[in-house]
Scaffold this motif. Structure first.
Motif, PDB file in Angstrom:
ATOM      1  N   GLU A 157      54.445 -36.899 -36.561  1.00 19.18           N
ATOM      2  CA  GLU A 157      54.360 -35.796 -37.530  1.00 19.18           C
ATOM      3  C   GLU A 157      54.397 -34.432 -36.842  1.00 19.18           C
ATOM      4  O   GLU A 157      55.022 -33.494 -37.337  1.00 19.18           O
ATOM      5  CB  GLU A 157      53.083 -35.914 -38.374  1.00 19.18           C
ATOM      6  CG  GLU A 157      53.091 -37.074 -39.357  1.00 19.18           C
ATOM      7  CD  GLU A 157      54.189 -36.948 -40.405  1.00 19.18           C
ATOM      8  OE1 GLU A 157      54.455 -35.836 -40.867  1.00 19.18           O
ATOM      9  OE2 GLU A 157      54.801 -37.987 -40.740  1.00 19.18           O
ATOM     10  N   LEU A 158      53.706 -34.334 -35.710  1.00 18.82           N
ATOM     11  CA  LEU A 158      53.674 -33.036 -35.013  1.00 18.82           C
ATOM     12  C   LEU A 158      55.048 -32.705 -34.445  1.00 18.82           C
ATOM     13  O   LEU A 158      55.529 -31.570 -34.566  1.00 18.82           O
ATOM     14  CB  LEU A 158      52.626 -33.050 -33.887  1.00 18.82           C
ATOM     15  CG  LEU A 158      51.179 -33.287 -34.321  1.00 18.82           C
ATOM     16  CD1 LEU A 158      50.233 -33.166 -33.125  1.00 18.82           C
ATOM     17  CD2 LEU A 158      50.758 -32.300 -35.400  1.00 18.82           C
ATOM     18  N   VAL A 159      55.697 -33.708 -33.848  1.00 16.66           N
ATOM     19  CA  VAL A 159      57.030 -33.486 -33.268  1.00 16.66           C
ATOM     20  C   VAL A 159      58.009 -33.084 -34.375  1.00 16.66           C
ATOM     21  O   VAL A 159      58.832 -32.174 -34.194  1.00 16.66           O
ATOM     22  CB  VAL A 159      57.503 -34.742 -32.495  1.00 16.66           C
ATOM     23  CG1 VAL A 159      58.965 -34.631 -32.085  1.00 16.66           C
ATOM     24  CG2 VAL A 159      56.621 -34.946 -31.263  1.00 16.66           C
ATOM     25  N   ALA A 160      57.879 -33.721 -35.542  1.00 13.72           N
ATOM     26  CA  ALA A 160      58.767 -33.389 -36.670  1.00 13.72           C
ATOM     27  C   ALA A 160      58.596 -31.926 -37.086  1.00 13.72           C
ATOM     28  O   ALA A 160      59.508 -31.318 -37.638  1.00 13.72           O
ATOM     29  CB  ALA A 160      58.462 -34.307 -37.856  1.00 13.72           C
ATOM     30  N   ILE A 211      56.146 -29.113 -33.006  1.00 10.16           N
ATOM     31  CA  ILE A 211      54.963 -28.800 -32.179  1.00 10.16           C
ATOM     32  C   ILE A 211      55.018 -29.614 -30.881  1.00 10.16           C
ATOM     33  O   ILE A 211      55.119 -30.840 -30.932  1.00 10.16           O
ATOM     34  CB  ILE A 211      53.660 -29.112 -32.961  1.00 10.16           C
ATOM     35  CG1 ILE A 211      53.584 -28.225 -34.212  1.00 10.16           C
ATOM     36  CG2 ILE A 211      52.435 -28.947 -32.074  1.00 10.16           C
ATOM     37  CD1 ILE A 211      52.401 -28.521 -35.128  1.00 10.16           C
ATOM     38  N   PRO A 212      54.974 -28.960 -29.713  1.00  7.04           N
ATOM     39  CA  PRO A 212      54.948 -29.694 -28.447  1.00  7.04           C
ATOM     40  C   PRO A 212      53.669 -30.540 -28.346  1.00  7.04           C
ATOM     41  O   PRO A 212      52.579 -30.057 -28.660  1.00  7.04           O
ATOM     42  CB  PRO A 212      54.982 -28.598 -27.384  1.00  7.04           C
ATOM     43  CG  PRO A 212      55.498 -27.377 -28.088  1.00  7.04           C
ATOM     44  CD  PRO A 212      55.003 -27.500 -29.497  1.00  7.04           C
ATOM     45  N   VAL A 213      53.831 -31.791 -27.918  1.00  8.57           N
ATOM     46  CA  VAL A 213      52.700 -32.724 -27.923  1.00  8.57           C
ATOM     47  C   VAL A 213      52.458 -33.333 -26.547  1.00  8.57           C
ATOM     48  O   VAL A 213      53.379 -33.736 -25.848  1.00  8.57           O
ATOM     49  CB  VAL A 213      52.953 -33.869 -28.940  1.00  8.57           C
ATOM     50  CG1 VAL A 213      51.848 -34.915 -28.876  1.00  8.57           C
ATOM     51  CG2 VAL A 213      53.077 -33.320 -30.348  1.00  8.57           C
ATOM     52  N   SER A 214      51.173 -33.413 -26.234  1.00 11.90           N
ATOM     53  CA  SER A 214      50.704 -34.136 -25.063  1.00 11.90           C
ATOM     54  C   SER A 214      49.868 -35.304 -25.586  1.00 11.90           C
ATOM     55  O   SER A 214      49.272 -35.199 -26.661  1.00 11.90           O
ATOM     56  CB  SER A 214      49.860 -33.159 -24.247  1.00 11.90           C
ATOM     57  OG  SER A 214      48.859 -33.794 -23.538  1.00 11.90           O
TER      58      SER A 214
END
Ligand code: PMM
Length: 271
Positions: A77-80, A83-86
């Motif tokens: 959801e964040l990548v969509a 939003i850069p994700v770790s």
């Protein structure tokens, strides 16, 4: 000519766990997790660190399947949303699934010691890899350091060498001295006071001091967890002054303001 170093990144913490020490249970639901991540990005986070297993001393391990189920839908959801994700994981299977879902950094508090498959996964996927120092797999009792800065630096150097031998590229690596993991308050302050020694390893340095117990010791006994956010923000500014690559924090807004002060301070110095 005086140049201003690259700005320190803010890594916003998103624990999708029932039992993390300061925000356990708040973001188990995907929608709540995404909403909180969006707020952190608005406040100035440049990457969101999603964790599905508490690393709190005494927390019980959850198993790769549960961890993956908690983490992957949130990453997706964040990548969509751009939003850069770790992903905060010690488990190679979770790391693979997270990278497939679009995560660009694996944040491993065991520095690759927990899962022998992790170096291969990092090498093959080519993602950034934060190598945290955590001696003895994270026993809660403070290990017996003679000189914490020298020993942590040496042990991180060994981890980095091992990872590079396994095929990880030096430019993928970020180091973290592991504030609060099996270290006394005094040892945490010594590590923070000598951050330049970690920067000299030639990789970005990540600092995770946010809301940790040694900060509680600066506050009245009845202080709330949120009262640790001001000391955390000061640490963020001082870490930035030492050239840190990033700071991992719960209260992004407070750290953003502290880093803004440091940015203006530097501009003041050269204008
Ligand atoms: N601390 C915690 C979890 N993950 N990752 C890195 N790289 N550095 C840290 O210091 C760190 C981490 C524990 O804090 P939390 O329970 O608030 O997430």
């Amino acid at each position: 000519m005086t140049t201003i170093p690259a700005p320190t990144r803010i890594m916003g913490i998103l624990n999708v766990t029932p039992d993390s020490f300061s925000d356990g249970g708040a973001y188990l639901d995907v929608d709540a997790a995404v909403a909180h991540a969006e707020v952190m990005v608005e406040q100035g986070a440049s990457i969101v660190d999603v964790g599905g297993e508490s690393t709190r001393p005494g927390a019980s391990p959850v198993g790769a399947k549960t961890e993956r189920k908690r983490v992957v839908p949130v990453v997706r959801e964040l990548v969509a949303r751009g939003i850069p994700v770790s992903v905060d994981t010690r488990t190679a299977r979770v790391a693979v699934a997270a990278v497939e879902a679009g995560a660009e950094l694996i944040n491993d508090v065991s520095g690759g010691l927990s899962d022998p498959e992790m170096p291969r996964v990092v090498a093959e996927t080519g993602v950034l890899y934060a190598v945290m120092h955590w001696r003895d797999g994270g026993a809660d009792a403070a290990p017996d350091y003679t000189s914490v800065v020298t020993e942590v630096r040496r042990e991180l150097t060994h981890r980095l060498a091992h990872l590079i031998v396994e095929g990880v590229k030096p430019e993928q690596l970020i180091v973290d001295p592991g504030i609060g993991f099996g270290k006394t308050a005094e040892q945490n302050w010594q590590l923070l006071g000598h951050l330049a020694q970690f920067a000299s390893l030639g990789h970005g340095v990540l600092i995770g001091a946010s809301r940790k117990r040694f900060l509680g010791a600066l506050l009245p006994a009845d202080a709330a967890m949120e009262d640790r956010d001001a000391p955390t923000a000061v640490i963020s500014a001082l870490a930035a002054r030492s050239g840190a690559w990033g700071v991992r924090v719960h209260d992004v807004a407070a750290t953003r303001r502290a880093l803004d002060v440091w940015d203006h301070w530097q501009l003041g110095a050269i204008s």
